[in-house]
Design a protein around this motif. Sequence first.
Motif, short mmCIF file in Angstrom:
data_model
loop_
_atom_site.label_atom_id
_atom_site.label_comp_id
_atom_site.label_asym_id
_atom_site.label_seq_id
_atom_site.Cartn_x
_atom_site.Cartn_y
_atom_site.Cartn_z
N LYS A 50 -4.63 10.99 -0.37
CA LYS A 50 -5.05 10.46 0.92
C LYS A 50 -4.79 8.95 1.00
N ILE A 51 -5.16 8.24 -0.06
CA ILE A 51 -4.96 6.78 -0.09
C ILE A 51 -3.48 6.44 -0.02
N CYS A 52 -2.67 7.15 -0.78
CA CYS A 52 -1.23 6.89 -0.78
C CYS A 52 -0.61 7.16 0.59
N GLU A 53 -0.99 8.24 1.23
CA GLU A 53 -0.43 8.56 2.54
C GLU A 53 -0.86 7.54 3.59
N GLN A 54 -2.05 7.01 3.47
CA GLN A 54 -2.53 6.03 4.44
C GLN A 54 -1.97 4.64 4.21
N HIS A 55 -1.77 4.26 2.95
CA HIS A 55 -1.44 2.87 2.65
C HIS A 55 -0.05 2.67 2.03
N LEU A 56 0.56 3.72 1.54
CA LEU A 56 1.85 3.59 0.85
C LEU A 56 2.90 4.57 1.36
N GLN A 57 2.82 4.96 2.60
CA GLN A 57 3.72 5.98 3.13
C GLN A 57 5.17 5.74 2.74
N GLY A 58 5.73 6.71 2.01
CA GLY A 58 7.13 6.66 1.63
C GLY A 58 7.46 5.61 0.57
N ILE A 86 -3.02 5.45 -13.45
CA ILE A 86 -2.29 4.30 -13.98
C ILE A 86 -1.25 3.87 -12.96
N LYS A 87 -1.32 2.60 -12.60
CA LYS A 87 -0.29 2.01 -11.74
C LYS A 87 0.71 1.34 -12.67
N GLN A 88 1.89 1.94 -12.80
CA GLN A 88 2.90 1.39 -13.69
C GLN A 88 3.72 0.30 -13.00
N LEU A 89 4.08 0.54 -11.77
CA LEU A 89 4.82 -0.45 -10.98
C LEU A 89 4.20 -0.53 -9.62
N PRO A 90 4.18 -1.66 -8.99
CA PRO A 90 4.62 -2.96 -9.50
C PRO A 90 3.64 -3.49 -10.53
N ILE A 97 -10.34 4.41 -13.71
CA ILE A 97 -10.97 5.63 -14.22
C ILE A 97 -11.99 6.13 -13.22
N GLY A 98 -11.99 7.43 -12.97
CA GLY A 98 -12.97 8.03 -12.08
C GLY A 98 -12.30 8.90 -11.03
N ASN A 99 -13.11 9.38 -10.08
CA ASN A 99 -12.57 10.32 -9.09
C ASN A 99 -11.93 9.62 -7.88
N LEU A 100 -11.85 8.30 -7.93
CA LEU A 100 -11.15 7.50 -6.91
C LEU A 100 -11.77 7.63 -5.53
N SER A 101 -13.06 7.91 -5.47
CA SER A 101 -13.72 8.10 -4.18
C SER A 101 -14.05 6.78 -3.50
N ASN A 102 -14.10 5.68 -4.25
CA ASN A 102 -14.34 4.37 -3.66
C ASN A 102 -12.99 3.76 -3.27
N THR A 103 -12.60 4.02 -2.03
CA THR A 103 -11.28 3.62 -1.55
C THR A 103 -11.05 2.12 -1.70
N LYS A 105 -12.24 -0.01 -3.89
CA LYS A 105 -11.96 -0.38 -5.28
C LYS A 105 -10.57 0.08 -5.71
N VAL A 106 -10.17 1.24 -5.24
CA VAL A 106 -8.82 1.73 -5.57
C VAL A 106 -7.78 0.81 -4.95
N LEU A 107 -7.98 0.42 -3.70
CA LEU A 107 -7.03 -0.49 -3.04
C LEU A 107 -6.95 -1.82 -3.77
N ARG A 108 -8.09 -2.31 -4.24
CA ARG A 108 -8.07 -3.56 -5.01
C ARG A 108 -7.36 -3.37 -6.34
N GLY A 109 -7.60 -2.24 -6.98
CA GLY A 109 -6.94 -1.95 -8.25
C GLY A 109 -5.44 -1.82 -8.12
N LEU A 110 -5.00 -1.37 -6.97
CA LEU A 110 -3.56 -1.24 -6.70
C LEU A 110 -2.98 -2.50 -6.08
N ASN A 111 -3.81 -3.51 -5.91
CA ASN A 111 -3.41 -4.78 -5.28
C ASN A 111 -2.89 -4.57 -3.87
#
Length: 130
Positions: A50-58, A86-90, A97-103, A105-111
């Motif tokens: 869900k996060i990828c489709e909303q914020h990283l489409q394609g 694990i975000k390998q790139l960039p 770690i976790g179920n990634l329900s805190n969007t 925090k995930v967005l911050r972790g992915l920069n």
Amino acid sequence: MIDSEDFNLVTTELFEQALSQSQQEQHYILRLYIAGTTLQSVTALQNIKKICEQHLQGRYELEVIDIYQQTEAAIAENIVAVPTLIKQLPTPLQKIIGNLSNTEKVLRGLNLVPKNIIEEESNEGLPSSY
């Protein structure tokens, strides 16, 4: 003549704008380590999709690795808990770690959260003298 302070301000703004634009075009390579079809693993998979489709489409590749099926991969990456994203790139490499329900925090972790938003949130509630 341009004041050096004005020059530094303009240069900084241009740099941050260019950085922001390059982040919007970056391709992300993500690996999600899960443990079969446990509730936490399924939830993490649904949340990251869900996060990828909303914020990283394609602009992303998501590889899902079941540690029950590919134990060697988990050992090679030093996975100590699942689910782990694990975000390998960039770069830099990030682990979440976790179920990634805190969007947020995930967005911050992915920069993926712009720097100015993070600064504004961290300054909330502080007196104006700070």
